[in-house]
Design an enzyme around this catalytic site. Structure first.
Site, PDB file in Angstrom:
ATOM      1  N   GLU A  31       0.816  -1.229   0.000  1.00 25.90           N
ATOM      2  CA  GLU A  31       0.000   0.000   0.000  1.00 25.90           C
ATOM      3  C   GLU A  31       0.840   1.265   0.000  1.00 25.90           C
ATOM      4  O   GLU A  31       0.416   2.295  -0.481  1.00 25.90           O
ATOM      5  CB  GLU A  31      -0.926   0.092   1.214  1.00 25.90           C
ATOM      6  CG  GLU A  31      -1.744  -1.114   1.540  1.00 25.90           C
ATOM      7  CD  GLU A  31      -1.138  -1.870   2.699  1.00 25.90           C
ATOM      8  OE1 GLU A  31      -0.043  -2.454   2.518  1.00 25.90           O
ATOM      9  OE2 GLU A  31      -1.742  -1.881   3.775  1.00 25.90           O
ATOM     10  N   ARG A  32       2.022   1.180   0.607  1.00 24.10           N
ATOM     11  CA  ARG A  32       2.840   2.387   0.695  1.00 24.10           C
ATOM     12  C   ARG A  32       3.096   2.988  -0.675  1.00 24.10           C
ATOM     13  O   ARG A  32       3.106   4.204  -0.826  1.00 24.10           O
ATOM     14  CB  ARG A  32       4.171   2.095   1.392  1.00 24.10           C
ATOM     15  CG  ARG A  32       5.067   3.336   1.521  1.00 24.10           C
ATOM     16  CD  ARG A  32       6.356   3.009   2.234  1.00 24.10           C
ATOM     17  NE  ARG A  32       7.335   4.083   2.176  1.00 24.10           N
ATOM     18  CZ  ARG A  32       7.546   4.968   3.134  1.00 24.10           C
ATOM     19  NH1 ARG A  32       6.846   4.919   4.248  1.00 24.10           N
ATOM     20  NH2 ARG A  32       8.456   5.908   3.007  1.00 24.10           N
ATOM     21  N   HIS A  37       2.569   8.280   2.079  1.00 30.36           N
ATOM     22  CA  HIS A  37       3.146   7.923   3.374  1.00 30.36           C
ATOM     23  C   HIS A  37       3.408   9.179   4.187  1.00 30.36           C
ATOM     24  O   HIS A  37       3.334  10.294   3.672  1.00 30.36           O
ATOM     25  CB  HIS A  37       4.445   7.141   3.178  1.00 30.36           C
ATOM     26  CG  HIS A  37       5.389   7.805   2.206  1.00 30.36           C
ATOM     27  ND1 HIS A  37       5.387   7.514   0.858  1.00 30.36           N
ATOM     28  CD2 HIS A  37       6.319   8.783   2.381  1.00 30.36           C
ATOM     29  CE1 HIS A  37       6.291   8.278   0.252  1.00 30.36           C
ATOM     30  NE2 HIS A  37       6.858   9.059   1.149  1.00 30.36           N
ATOM     31  N   ILE A  53      14.824  -6.690  11.153  1.00 28.28           N
ATOM     32  CA  ILE A  53      14.950  -5.996  12.436  1.00 28.28           C
ATOM     33  C   ILE A  53      16.385  -5.493  12.679  1.00 28.28           C
ATOM     34  O   ILE A  53      16.566  -4.344  13.078  1.00 28.28           O
ATOM     35  CB  ILE A  53      14.451  -6.871  13.616  1.00 28.28           C
ATOM     36  CG1 ILE A  53      12.928  -7.011  13.538  1.00 28.28           C
ATOM     37  CG2 ILE A  53      14.855  -6.252  14.950  1.00 28.28           C
ATOM     38  CD1 ILE A  53      12.331  -7.906  14.625  1.00 28.28           C
ATOM     39  N   CYS A  72       0.786   0.833  10.533  1.00 29.44           N
ATOM     40  CA  CYS A  72       0.449   0.200   9.258  1.00 29.44           C
ATOM     41  C   CYS A  72      -0.738   0.987   8.726  1.00 29.44           C
ATOM     42  O   CYS A  72      -0.820   2.194   8.939  1.00 29.44           O
ATOM     43  CB  CYS A  72       0.170  -1.297   9.431  1.00 29.44           C
ATOM     44  SG  CYS A  72      -1.106  -1.689  10.631  1.00 29.44           S
ATOM     45  N   ARG A  78      -0.751  -5.329  11.859  1.00 27.60           N
ATOM     46  CA  ARG A  78       0.666  -5.347  11.511  1.00 27.60           C
ATOM     47  C   ARG A  78       1.514  -4.384  12.339  1.00 27.60           C
ATOM     48  O   ARG A  78       2.613  -4.732  12.774  1.00 27.60           O
ATOM     49  CB  ARG A  78       0.832  -5.035  10.020  1.00 27.60           C
ATOM     50  CG  ARG A  78       0.308  -6.127   9.120  1.00 27.60           C
ATOM     51  CD  ARG A  78       0.285  -5.688   7.671  1.00 27.60           C
ATOM     52  NE  ARG A  78      -0.662  -4.598   7.458  1.00 27.60           N
ATOM     53  CZ  ARG A  78      -0.858  -3.998   6.295  1.00 27.60           C
ATOM     54  NH1 ARG A  78      -0.157  -4.357   5.238  1.00 27.60           N
ATOM     55  NH2 ARG A  78      -1.732  -3.032   6.175  1.00 27.60           N
ATOM     56  N   CYS A 120       3.102  12.440   2.089  1.00 28.36           N
ATOM     57  CA  CYS A 120       4.142  12.582   1.069  1.00 28.36           C
ATOM     58  C   CYS A 120       3.889  11.503   0.022  1.00 28.36           C
ATOM     59  O   CYS A 120       3.519  10.384   0.362  1.00 28.36           O
ATOM     60  CB  CYS A 120       5.507  12.385   1.730  1.00 28.36           C
ATOM     61  SG  CYS A 120       6.889  12.405   0.578  1.00 28.36           S
ATOM     62  N   CYS A 122       6.249  10.891  -2.532  1.00 21.07           N
ATOM     63  CA  CYS A 122       7.475  10.649  -3.298  1.00 21.07           C
ATOM     64  C   CYS A 122       7.576   9.157  -3.576  1.00 21.07           C
ATOM     65  O   CYS A 122       6.960   8.342  -2.886  1.00 21.07           O
ATOM     66  CB  CYS A 122       8.713  11.150  -2.528  1.00 21.07           C
ATOM     67  SG  CYS A 122       9.225  10.120  -1.138  1.00 21.07           S
TER      68      CYS A 122
HETATM   69 ZN   LIG Z   1       8.221  10.660   0.846  1.00 20.55          ZN
END
Ligand SMILES: [Zn+2]
Length: 131
Positions: A31-32, A37, A53, A72, A78, A120, A122
């Site tokens: 989804e990002r 985001h 991690i 999330c 998540r 954002c 980007c």
């Molecule tokens: Zn960004």
């Protein structure tokens, strides 16, 4: 000694994220790339989170982050799960890694966006923030 995980609201995070010691960790998966985001957030997808991690620990150390805020899409499954895994990882290794606070963003990215907070869009692998 396992760390406790606390919750933070979007409004609180909006103020907190300006501090240099705070890192936002986005654990959404695909989804990002199409939903946008939170500016400056790091992306550690939940499906590969466990293996990455150590990378997150290194990234936090390198940038002097002592507060990590996980989220999330809704921060119901998540986000909290990855925050818990991260806390357990530090506890098992008796490693503090300079991390003082582990938090989860209430209502996740969807709540953040729905309440009109800045997003954002980007497309870089690493968000440089500042937008
Ligand atoms: Zn960004």
């Amino acid at each position: 000694m396992a760390k406790t995980i606390s919750y933070i609201t979007g409004s609180e995070l909006l103020t907190l994220k300006e501090r240099a010691n705070v890192a936002i960790v986005d654990v959404r998966d695909d989804e990002r790339s199409y939903d946008g985001h939170i500016s400056g957030s790091l992306h550690f997808a939940s499906d590969s989170f466990q293996d990455r991690i150590p990378n997150l620990v290194q990234a936090a150390k390198a940038k002097g982050k002592d507060t990590l805020v996980f989220h999330c899409a809704l921060s119901q499954v998540r986000g909290p799960k990855c925050a818990r895994r991260f806390a357990d990882y530090l506890a098992e290794r008796k490693e503090e890694a300079g991390i003082k606070n582990i938090m989860v963003l209430e209502r996740g990215y969807n709540g953040w966006e729905a309440s009109g907070k800045p997003v954002c869009r980007c497309t870089g692998a690493t968000c440089k923030g500042g937008c």
